[in-house]
Scaffold this motif. Structure first.
Motif, PDB file in Angstrom:
ATOM      1  N   THR A 189       0.764  -1.000   0.001  1.00  0.00           N
ATOM      2  CA  THR A 189       0.073   0.079  -0.173  1.00  0.00           C
ATOM      3  C   THR A 189       0.762   1.188  -0.110  1.00  0.00           C
ATOM      4  N   ALA A 190       1.909   1.261   0.910  1.00  0.00           N
ATOM      5  CA  ALA A 190       2.801   2.365   0.910  1.00  0.00           C
ATOM      6  C   ALA A 190       3.286   2.501  -0.414  1.00  0.00           C
ATOM      7  N   LEU A 191       3.813   1.460  -0.967  1.00  0.00           N
ATOM      8  CA  LEU A 191       4.441   1.661  -2.381  1.00  0.00           C
ATOM      9  C   LEU A 191       3.521   2.237  -3.213  1.00  0.00           C
ATOM     10  N   ARG A 192       2.264   1.878  -3.541  1.00  0.00           N
ATOM     11  CA  ARG A 192       1.280   2.414  -4.336  1.00  0.00           C
ATOM     12  C   ARG A 192       1.025   3.913  -4.062  1.00  0.00           C
ATOM     13  N   LEU A 193       0.972   4.223  -2.988  1.00  0.00           N
ATOM     14  CA  LEU A 193       0.757   5.523  -2.296  1.00  0.00           C
ATOM     15  C   LEU A 193       2.062   6.571  -2.494  1.00  0.00           C
ATOM     16  N   GLY A 194       3.055   5.897  -3.016  1.00  0.00           N
ATOM     17  CA  GLY A 194       4.372   6.942  -3.208  1.00  0.00           C
ATOM     18  C   GLY A 194       4.942   7.199  -1.600  1.00  0.00           C
ATOM     19  N   LEU A 195       4.484   6.394  -0.794  1.00  0.00           N
ATOM     20  CA  LEU A 195       5.031   6.819   0.815  1.00  0.00           C
ATOM     21  C   LEU A 195       6.449   6.265   0.980  1.00  0.00           C
TER      22      LEU A 195
END
Length: 221
Positions: free
Chosen positions: A206-212
Motif C-alpha cells: 500500500t505504501a509503495l502504491r501511495l508513493g510513501l
C-alpha cells in the motif's frame, strides 16, 4: 566482520547440502561449519557451531522450514537466516517476509545470488532481501486503498514505515527507535490500521502504491 562468514546448512536433500558445500568451498570468505537434514537436529547444530548464517530449505522432511526460521529468529535476533526454496510462489515469499528471515532465494538462482544472500544475511540479519519482491507486491492487489492525503501519518509512524520497508523485525524497530517492544508494537498496529493492512506485506504494498516509500529505500526490491 573478521574471518570468514560461518554457515550452518539445514536441508533434507543430501545433494543440496553437498552442492552448497562445493559452492562455498570456492569462496574464501564463507565457510560451512555444520549441516543437518532435519529441523529437529538444527537447534543443537546451531548451538554448537554458533554460525553467522543459517541456510535452510522452506520444506524439511520433519517440519515446515519457515516455522523453524521463526523459532530461530525469536531465539537468535542477530542470526542471518537464508531460505532456499523450490516453491517461488508469491504466498511463500510473503510468508518468508513475515517470518523475519534475512533472504529468500530460489534454488534455481545463479550461484552469485546465493552467495550474495549469505553475505547480506551475515551483515544485515534484520533486513529482508528477495529478488522479485516488488513485482510480487504489485501482483497482490487490494480492492480499496486509502489515499495519501487521508492517512495523516505521524513522524513516528513514518519512521516505522521506513524501518518496515527495510525488512526490520518489530524487536529491531524497537531498538532502532529506542522504545520498548510494546511501544513499537503499538506503532506498527496503528500504522497497519491507517494503511488498511493486516501484515507487513500489505502495508509495504500500500505504501509503495501511495508513493510513501520507494523500492530504493531498502533491500526488498
Amino acid at each position: 566482520m573478521s574471518g570468514p562468514i560461518t554457515v550452518v546448512v539445514v536441508d533434507g536433500h543430501t545433494l543440496t547440502r553437498y552442492g552448497l558445500a562445493g559452492l562455498v568451498s570456492a569462496d574464501p570468505e564463507i565457510s560451512i561449519v555444520g549441516e543437518c537434514g532435519l529441523a529437529a537436529e538444527a537447534p543443537a547444530r546451531i548451538a554448537v557451531a554458533h554460525p553467522d548464517v543459517v541456510v535452510l530449505d522452506v520444506v524439511l522432511p520433519d517440519a515446515d522450514g519457515l516455522r523453524l526460521a521463526r523459532e530461530l529468529r525469536d531465539r537468535y535476533p542477530s542470526l542471518g537466516i537464508v531460505v532456499l526454496t523450490c516453491h517461488d510462489e508469491d504466498d511463500v515469499l510473503f510468508r518468508a517476509l513475515e517470518t523475519g528471515v534475512s533472504a529468500f532465494v530460489a534454488k534455481t538462482a545463479p550461484n552469485a545470488e546465493v552467495l550474495a544472500a549469505i553475505r547480506h544475511a551475515a551483515v544485515a540479519a534484520a533486513s529482508f532481501t528477495a529478488t522479485g519482491l516488488a513485482s510480487a507486491l504489485a501482483r497482490r492487489g487490494q480492492a480499496t486503498l486509502p489515499t495519501a492525503a487521508t492517512l495523516a501519518l505521524s513522524p513516528r509512524e513514518r519512521e516505522v514505515l521506513s524501518l518496515l520497508a527495510t525488512g526490520q523485525s518489530v524487536p529491531a524497530i524497537a531498538g532502532s527507535m529506542f522504545v520498548s517492544l510494546s511501544t513499537a508494537k503499538t506503532y506498527v498496529s496503528r500504522l497497519y490500521d491507517k494503511l488498511g493492512a493486516t501484515n507487513r506485506a500489505n502495508a509495504i504494498m500500500t505504501a509503495l502504491r501511495l508513493g510513501l516509500i520507494s523500492t530504493e529505500l531498502s533491500a526488498i526490491a
